[in-house]
Write a protein that holds these residues in place. Structure first.
Motif, short mmCIF file in Angstrom:
data_model
loop_
_atom_site.label_atom_id
_atom_site.label_comp_id
_atom_site.label_asym_id
_atom_site.label_seq_id
_atom_site.Cartn_x
_atom_site.Cartn_y
_atom_site.Cartn_z
N LYS A 52 0.83 -1.21 0.00
CA LYS A 52 0.00 0.00 0.00
C LYS A 52 0.86 1.26 0.00
O LYS A 52 0.56 2.24 -0.69
CB LYS A 52 -0.93 -0.01 1.21
CG LYS A 52 -1.94 1.12 1.23
CD LYS A 52 -2.89 0.97 2.41
CE LYS A 52 -3.93 2.08 2.42
NZ LYS A 52 -4.88 1.92 3.57
N SER A 53 1.95 1.24 0.76
CA SER A 53 2.83 2.41 0.84
C SER A 53 3.50 2.70 -0.50
O SER A 53 3.96 3.82 -0.73
CB SER A 53 3.89 2.19 1.91
OG SER A 53 4.86 1.23 1.51
N ARG A 54 3.58 1.70 -1.37
CA ARG A 54 4.19 1.89 -2.68
C ARG A 54 3.14 2.19 -3.77
O ARG A 54 3.47 2.23 -4.95
CB ARG A 54 5.00 0.64 -3.08
CG ARG A 54 6.20 0.36 -2.17
CD ARG A 54 7.14 1.57 -2.10
NE ARG A 54 8.36 1.29 -1.38
CZ ARG A 54 8.52 1.41 -0.06
NH1 ARG A 54 7.48 1.77 0.69
NH2 ARG A 54 9.67 1.17 0.51
N GLY A 55 1.89 2.36 -3.36
CA GLY A 55 0.85 2.74 -4.30
C GLY A 55 0.07 1.59 -4.90
O GLY A 55 -0.79 1.82 -5.76
N PHE A 56 0.35 0.35 -4.47
CA PHE A 56 -0.36 -0.81 -4.99
C PHE A 56 -1.61 -1.07 -4.15
O PHE A 56 -1.72 -0.63 -3.01
CB PHE A 56 0.54 -2.04 -4.98
CG PHE A 56 1.81 -1.89 -5.77
CD1 PHE A 56 1.81 -2.05 -7.14
CD2 PHE A 56 3.00 -1.56 -5.14
CE1 PHE A 56 2.97 -1.91 -7.89
CE2 PHE A 56 4.16 -1.41 -5.87
CZ PHE A 56 4.16 -1.58 -7.25
N GLN A 57 -2.54 -1.82 -4.73
CA GLN A 57 -3.72 -2.26 -4.00
C GLN A 57 -3.61 -3.76 -3.73
O GLN A 57 -2.73 -4.43 -4.27
CB GLN A 57 -4.99 -1.93 -4.79
CG GLN A 57 -5.21 -0.44 -4.97
CD GLN A 57 -6.50 -0.13 -5.71
OE1 GLN A 57 -6.84 -0.78 -6.68
NE2 GLN A 57 -7.23 0.87 -5.23
N TYR A 58 -4.50 -4.28 -2.89
CA TYR A 58 -4.45 -5.71 -2.60
C TYR A 58 -5.84 -6.26 -2.36
O TYR A 58 -6.79 -5.54 -2.03
CB TYR A 58 -3.53 -6.02 -1.41
CG TYR A 58 -3.81 -5.24 -0.15
CD1 TYR A 58 -4.72 -5.69 0.79
CD2 TYR A 58 -3.13 -4.05 0.11
CE1 TYR A 58 -4.97 -4.99 1.95
CE2 TYR A 58 -3.36 -3.34 1.27
CZ TYR A 58 -4.28 -3.81 2.19
OH TYR A 58 -4.52 -3.10 3.34
N ALA A 59 -5.94 -7.57 -2.59
CA ALA A 59 -7.21 -8.28 -2.46
C ALA A 59 -7.00 -9.53 -1.62
O ALA A 59 -5.90 -10.10 -1.60
CB ALA A 59 -7.75 -8.67 -3.84
N LEU A 60 -8.06 -9.94 -0.93
CA LEU A 60 -8.04 -11.23 -0.23
C LEU A 60 -8.87 -12.22 -1.02
O LEU A 60 -10.02 -11.95 -1.35
CB LEU A 60 -8.60 -11.09 1.19
CG LEU A 60 -7.80 -10.26 2.19
CD1 LEU A 60 -8.42 -10.38 3.57
CD2 LEU A 60 -6.34 -10.71 2.24
N ASP A 61 -8.27 -13.36 -1.30
CA ASP A 61 -8.94 -14.42 -2.07
C ASP A 61 -9.57 -15.41 -1.10
O ASP A 61 -9.10 -15.60 0.03
CB ASP A 61 -7.89 -15.13 -2.94
CG ASP A 61 -8.52 -16.09 -3.93
OD1 ASP A 61 -9.74 -16.01 -4.14
OD2 ASP A 61 -7.78 -16.91 -4.48
N ASP A 62 -10.64 -16.06 -1.53
CA ASP A 62 -11.28 -17.12 -0.74
C ASP A 62 -11.61 -16.66 0.67
O ASP A 62 -11.40 -17.38 1.66
CB ASP A 62 -10.39 -18.37 -0.66
CG ASP A 62 -10.17 -19.00 -2.03
OD1 ASP A 62 -10.85 -18.57 -2.98
OD2 ASP A 62 -9.32 -19.89 -2.14
N VAL A 63 -12.14 -15.44 0.80
CA VAL A 63 -12.41 -14.92 2.12
C VAL A 63 -13.48 -15.75 2.83
O VAL A 63 -13.52 -15.82 4.05
CB VAL A 63 -12.82 -13.43 2.05
CG1 VAL A 63 -13.24 -12.90 3.41
CG2 VAL A 63 -11.66 -12.61 1.52
N GLY A 64 -14.35 -16.41 2.08
CA GLY A 64 -15.33 -17.28 2.70
C GLY A 64 -14.69 -18.39 3.50
O GLY A 64 -15.31 -18.95 4.40
N GLU A 65 -13.42 -18.69 3.18
CA GLU A 65 -12.70 -19.75 3.88
C GLU A 65 -11.71 -19.21 4.90
O GLU A 65 -11.38 -19.87 5.87
CB GLU A 65 -11.91 -20.59 2.85
CG GLU A 65 -12.78 -21.47 1.98
CD GLU A 65 -13.35 -22.63 2.77
OE1 GLU A 65 -12.64 -23.22 3.58
OE2 GLU A 65 -14.53 -22.91 2.58
N GLY A 66 -11.19 -18.02 4.67
CA GLY A 66 -10.05 -17.55 5.46
C GLY A 66 -10.40 -16.51 6.49
O GLY A 66 -11.19 -16.74 7.40
N TYR A 67 -9.81 -15.33 6.34
CA TYR A 67 -9.99 -14.27 7.32
C TYR A 67 -11.38 -13.67 7.19
O TYR A 67 -11.58 -12.63 6.58
CB TYR A 67 -8.93 -13.20 7.12
CG TYR A 67 -7.54 -13.66 7.42
CD1 TYR A 67 -7.23 -14.24 8.65
CD2 TYR A 67 -6.52 -13.55 6.48
CE1 TYR A 67 -5.96 -14.67 8.94
CE2 TYR A 67 -5.24 -13.99 6.77
CZ TYR A 67 -4.97 -14.54 8.00
OH TYR A 67 -3.69 -14.98 8.28
#
Length: 333
Positions: free
Chosen positions: A229-244
Motif C-alpha cells: 500500500k505504501s508503494r501505491g499498490f492495492q491488494y485483495a483477499l482471495d477465498d475470504v469465505g474460507e479464510g480471514y
C-alpha cells in the motif's frame, strides 16, 4: 540480488539419524561419501551434504537403516521421514521450469455490473522444455516438496507484472503466497522495480493473497500488505469465505477488494445456504470499505442474483475463460 530461497540453487540436505543402529552407520556412510569425493559435514548425529550426496547416501544406506528413526530436511526447513527423499529427487524437474521461466500469464476478465471489463486476473500457465502443458496441481506440490515455493512465487509475480504492461489501463490482479515472503522490503523490491521499468502504474496492480486461511502470522501479513500500500499498490483477499472472515481481522487488514470463493457462487441463485454466505460476505466487505467480487460465475441467473444484492465485480467462465491475450473489446458480454 536474490536470496537463496528465490533462486534455484543446489539443495542442501540435513540427515538426522537416531537409535544405536542408525548411529553406527554414520561413520561408514561418511567414509563412503568421502571416497566418492563428496563434501560431508557431521554435527550432533546430523549429516549435511548436497543433493548428489544425499542421493548417494540413500542408495548406499537405505537397506541398512531403521527408516522410522531417520529424518531429513532441505534448506533448513522442517524435518520429515527419510522415506520422502525419493519424492524430492523425483520432483527435480521443477527446478528447470523455474530456472528457465517456462511460465506465461493468461488473462481472465473481471467485469463490473454493466459487464464492462474492470480488470484481469493474471493466471500462471506452465510448460516443459518440449512445450507440453504442466498443470498447477502438479507444479505447486512439486515446488513445495523441493522448497521452491519462494522461487516459483517470485517468477510468477514477475511474469505477471510484465504481462500487465500489455493492458490498456485495466487493473491486473496478481496472485502471491504471503508465506513465501520473509521481508517485503527485500523480497518485493525486484517486483516493484520491474513495475517501474515496464511503465506499469502502481495503482493498476492488485496483489491478491492466496491461501489466506493458511497464514498463521497475521502481523506479518499486515506488514506485507502495508508495504504494498505504501508503494501505491492495492491488494485483495482471495477465498475470504474460507479464510480471514471475521469482521475484526478484515477490519485490521482493510483489503481494497474481497473475493467470495466460487463454491459459494456457483448455483447461488437457487441455494439458500449459499445465499446466506454471500449476503454475510457482502455485509463484511461493505463494513470495511472493500469492493466485493464474486468469482466462479457460470450462469446468468447467478450473476443477476449477486448483482441485485449489491456485488460490484464479477469473474468466471460466463464472462470469459483465461486467454493468452486480453480481450480486444471493453465489453465482456
Amino acid at each position: 540480488m536474490n536470496c537463496n530461497n528465490c533462486s534455484v540453487q543446489t539443495l542442501t540436505f540435513d540427515i538426522r539419524l537416531s537409535g544405536e543402529l542408525n548411529q553406527s552407520i554414520i561413520p561408514i556412510a561418511i567414509d563412503h561419501l568421502e571416497r566418492q569425493g563428496l563434501e560431508v559435514t557431521l554435527k550432533d548425529s546430523r549429516i549435511r551434504m548436497c543433493e548428489f550426496g544425499a542421493r548417494e547416501f540413500l542408495s548406499f544406506c537405505e537397506d541398512l537403516l531403521e527408516m522410522e528413526a531417520a529424518e531429513f530436511r532441505i534448506n533448513q526447513e522442517r524435518y520429515q521421514p527419510i522415506a520422502g527423499m525419493r519424492h524430492v529427487f523425483d520432483m527435480e524437474w521443477i527446478d528447470e521450469v523455474i530456472q528457465n521461466e517456462r511460465i506465461v500469464s493468461h488473462f481472465q476478465p473481471i467485469v463490473d455490473q454493466d459487464r464492462n471489463i474492470f480488470a484481469y486476473e493474471m493466471l500462471a500457465r506452465f510448460h516443459d522444455a518440449d512445450g507440453q502443458v504442466i498443470y498447477p496441481n502438479a507444479i505447486f506440490p512439486a515446488a513445495k516438496s523441493r522448497g521452491r515455493l519462494y522461487a516459483l512465487d517470485r517468477v510468477c509475480r514477475m511474469t505477471a507484472v510484465r504481462a500487465a504492461s500489455r493492458l490498456s489501463g485495466e487493473k491486473a490482479f496478481i496472485n502471491f503466497i504471503p508465506t513465501s515472503i520473509y521481508s517485503p522490503e527485500f523480497c518485493l523490491r525486484s517486483t516493484i522495480d520491474l513495475a517501474h521499468q515496464t511503465g506499469v502504474d502502481p495503482n493498476q496492480l492488485v496483489f491478491e493473497v492466496v491461501e489466506s486461511e493458511k497464514v498463521d502470522d497475521l502481523e506479518h501479513l499486515k506488514h506485507i500488505l502495508g508495504y504494498y500500500k505504501s508503494r501505491g499498490f492495492q491488494y485483495a483477499l482471495d477465498d475470504v469465505g474460507e479464510g480471514y472472515s471475521t469482521a475484526e481481522v478484515l477490519g485490521e487488514l482493510k483489503p481494497h477488494f474481497m473475493k467470495l470463493d466460487m463454491k459459494y457462487v456457483d448455483g447461488v441463485a437457487g441455494d439458500t445456504a449459499k445465499q446466506a454466505v454471500a449476503t454475510s460476505f457482502l455485509e463484511k466487505a461493505q463494513a470495511v470499505g472493500s469492493t466485493p467480487l464474486a468469482e466462479g460465475i457460470e450462469s446468468e441467473e447467478d450473476f443477476l442474483w449477486l448483482k441485485a444484492q449489491g456485488y460490484e465485480l464479477f469473474q468466471g467462465y460466463y464472462f470469459g475463460k483465461p486467454a493468452a491475450a486480453p480481450l480486444a473489446t471493453k465489453t465482456a458480454s
